[in-house]
Design an enzyme around this catalytic site. Sequence first.
Site, PDB file in Angstrom:
ATOM      1  CE1 TYR A 180       4.457   7.347  -1.811  1.00  0.00           C
ATOM      2  CE2 TYR A 180       3.472   9.526  -1.918  1.00  0.00           C
ATOM      3  CZ  TYR A 180       3.641   8.313  -1.265  1.00  0.00           C
ATOM      4  OH  TYR A 180       2.988   8.077  -0.076  1.00  0.00           O
TER       5      TYR A 180
ATOM      6  CB  VAL B 192       3.645  -6.079  -1.753  1.00  0.00           C
ATOM      7  CG1 VAL B 192       3.296  -6.434  -0.326  1.00  0.00           C
ATOM      8  CG2 VAL B 192       4.173  -4.656  -1.875  1.00  0.00           C
TER       9      VAL B 192
ATOM     10  CB  ALA C  64       2.623   8.113 -11.487  1.00  0.00           C
TER      11      ALA C  64
ATOM     12  CE  LYS D 152       1.232   5.688  -1.982  1.00  0.00           C
ATOM     13  NZ  LYS D 152       0.782   4.557  -1.178  1.00  0.00           N
TER      14      LYS D 152
ATOM     15  CB  ALA E 115       1.973  -4.554   9.461  1.00  0.00           C
ATOM     16  CB  SER E 116       7.802  -3.549   9.865  1.00  0.00           C
ATOM     17  OG  SER E 116       7.978  -2.633   8.808  1.00  0.00           O
TER      18      SER E 116
ATOM     19  CG  ASN F 258       0.360   0.555   5.147  1.00  0.00           C
ATOM     20  OD1 ASN F 258       0.064   1.743   5.242  1.00  0.00           O
ATOM     21  ND2 ASN F 258       1.526   0.074   5.603  1.00  0.00           N
TER      22      ASN F 258
HETATM   23  P1  NAP Z   1       6.961   3.658   6.416  1.00  0.00           P
HETATM   24  O1  NAP Z   1       6.999   4.099   7.825  1.00  0.00           O
HETATM   25  O2  NAP Z   1       8.131   3.940   5.538  1.00  0.00           O
HETATM   26  O3  NAP Z   1       6.610   2.090   6.355  1.00  0.00           O
HETATM   27  C1  NAP Z   1       6.516   1.453   5.122  1.00  0.00           C
HETATM   28  C2  NAP Z   1       6.101   0.014   5.322  1.00  0.00           C
HETATM   29  O4  NAP Z   1       6.039  -0.618   4.042  1.00  0.00           O
HETATM   30  C3  NAP Z   1       7.091  -0.779   6.152  1.00  0.00           C
HETATM   31  O5  NAP Z   1       6.394  -1.698   6.934  1.00  0.00           O
HETATM   32  C4  NAP Z   1       7.923  -1.480   5.097  1.00  0.00           C
HETATM   33  O6  NAP Z   1       8.489  -2.704   5.549  1.00  0.00           O
HETATM   34  C5  NAP Z   1       6.873  -1.775   4.054  1.00  0.00           C
HETATM   35  N1  NAP Z   1       7.452  -2.028   2.756  1.00  0.00           N
HETATM   36  C6  NAP Z   1       8.320  -1.254   2.070  1.00  0.00           C
HETATM   37  N2  NAP Z   1       8.638  -1.841   0.897  1.00  0.00           N
HETATM   38  C7  NAP Z   1       7.953  -3.016   0.851  1.00  0.00           C
HETATM   39  C8  NAP Z   1       7.865  -4.061  -0.089  1.00  0.00           C
HETATM   40  N3  NAP Z   1       8.567  -4.053  -1.241  1.00  0.00           N
HETATM   41  N4  NAP Z   1       7.069  -5.116   0.190  1.00  0.00           N
HETATM   42  C9  NAP Z   1       6.390  -5.159   1.341  1.00  0.00           C
HETATM   43  N5  NAP Z   1       6.429  -4.203   2.282  1.00  0.00           N
HETATM   44  C10 NAP Z   1       7.208  -3.134   2.031  1.00  0.00           C
HETATM   45  O7  NAP Z   1       5.719   4.319   5.635  1.00  0.00           O
HETATM   46  P2  NAP Z   1       4.357   4.973   6.178  1.00  0.00           P
HETATM   47  O8  NAP Z   1       4.565   6.432   6.262  1.00  0.00           O
HETATM   48  O9  NAP Z   1       3.826   4.219   7.344  1.00  0.00           O
HETATM   49  O10 NAP Z   1       3.438   4.735   4.886  1.00  0.00           O
HETATM   50  C11 NAP Z   1       2.530   3.669   4.790  1.00  0.00           C
HETATM   51  C12 NAP Z   1       1.670   3.870   3.551  1.00  0.00           C
HETATM   52  O11 NAP Z   1       1.019   5.131   3.638  1.00  0.00           O
HETATM   53  C13 NAP Z   1       2.479   3.910   2.255  1.00  0.00           C
HETATM   54  O12 NAP Z   1       1.746   3.322   1.216  1.00  0.00           O
HETATM   55  C14 NAP Z   1       2.642   5.392   2.009  1.00  0.00           C
HETATM   56  O13 NAP Z   1       2.861   5.682   0.658  1.00  0.00           O
HETATM   57  C15 NAP Z   1       1.310   5.902   2.497  1.00  0.00           C
HETATM   58  N6  NAP Z   1       1.297   7.326   2.837  1.00  0.00           N
HETATM   59  C16 NAP Z   1       2.098   7.824   3.830  1.00  0.00           C
HETATM   60  C17 NAP Z   1       2.052   9.169   4.129  1.00  0.00           C
HETATM   61  C18 NAP Z   1       2.894   9.798   5.207  1.00  0.00           C
HETATM   62  O14 NAP Z   1       2.838  11.023   5.336  1.00  0.00           O
HETATM   63  N7  NAP Z   1       3.629   9.031   5.985  1.00  0.00           N
HETATM   64  C19 NAP Z   1       1.197  10.002   3.407  1.00  0.00           C
HETATM   65  C20 NAP Z   1       0.401   9.475   2.412  1.00  0.00           C
HETATM   66  C21 NAP Z   1       0.461   8.119   2.141  1.00  0.00           C
HETATM   67  P3  NAP Z   1      10.061  -2.802   5.972  1.00  0.00           P
HETATM   68  O15 NAP Z   1      10.124  -2.416   7.415  1.00  0.00           O
HETATM   69  O16 NAP Z   1      10.412  -4.221   5.741  1.00  0.00           O
HETATM   70  O17 NAP Z   1      10.811  -1.859   5.076  1.00  0.00           O
END
Ligand code: NAP
Length: 246
Positions: A154, A63, A156, A158, A13-14, A89
């Site tokens: 990725y 996580v 796989a 999802k 959630a950062s 998430n």
């Molecule tokens: P993001 O901006 O890169 O943020 C990822 C978040 O996950 C950050 O809060 C990060 O924390 C945290 N994180 C990363 N590794 C972690 C770990 N090992 N343990 C706990 N927390 C961790 O990504 P986003 O685009 O918001 O994506 C959020 C979710 O939506 C993900 O599951 C992603 O696969 C999915 N998604 C995104 C998109 C897209 O287009 N953006 C599309 C489909 C699905 P830190 O700040 O500490 O790194």
Amino acid sequence: MSLAGKKALVTGASRGIGKAVAIKLAAAGAEVIVTATSLERAKQTADQIVSLGHNAIPVKVDVGVSTDVEALFQVVAAEFGSLDILVNNAGITRDGLLMRMKDEDWDSVLDVNLKGTFLCTREAIKLMAKAKSGRIVTISSVVGEMGNAGQANYCASKAGIIGFTKAVAREYAKRNITVNAVAPGFIETDMTGVLTEGVKDELLKQIPVNRFGTPEDIANAVYYLVSDLGSYVTGQVIAVNGGMHM
Ligand code: NAP
């Protein structure tokens, strides 16, 4: 639709989608535990929620690591005593063509995205089954259903999340716990910020509504699922992708 009195946990959630989800749930009245891999970054989101007049608690957790997740749920037990809403998430990418994909690129993506979802859900279910109530949302992806060149690990993870979500939905429906996946399309966050303008232009051509999604678009779907509006929805994959995949 108020979430007053509800206790929620949002992983990752950062920033990006997780941050928008945490703010949305808090604005609807939920108390929220927000996590990140750095306490400082989790605290920034928590502080923002508190400055809006809502309650939020930051926790540092990876996580994909069992002991971290156990420690996280000790905080959940100590601070909340129960859990109404879990949003799985946290996610990462380590893109590359299959022939060159290293074991660690495969393992890290599967560990965070899929194993992390399993570990957090397993702990949450213990609290929710006891209470005979709960809402779990996993975050899959449009590419978990479509596939995408350069993202075998990725995709796989999802796609695995979708099977996991449906299995847990069936297992706990009688306990009044709903489990659903949201499958975002292309959402403007740090994760997609690394793509070149050329790649983005090509992607935009595949999106009928002709715009990229926002984290708030995803937060709205999560909110629907965890509120009373979503009480008869379980085991589903809610596509929020501007028509990119139908
Ligand atoms: P993001 O901006 O890169 O943020 C990822 C978040 O996950 C950050 O809060 C990060 O924390 C945290 N994180 C990363 N590794 C972690 C770990 N090992 N343990 C706990 N927390 C961790 O990504 P986003 O685009 O918001 O994506 C959020 C979710 O939506 C993900 O599951 C992603 O696969 C999915 N998604 C995104 C998109 C897209 O287009 N953006 C599309 C489909 C699905 P830190 O700040 O500490 O790194």
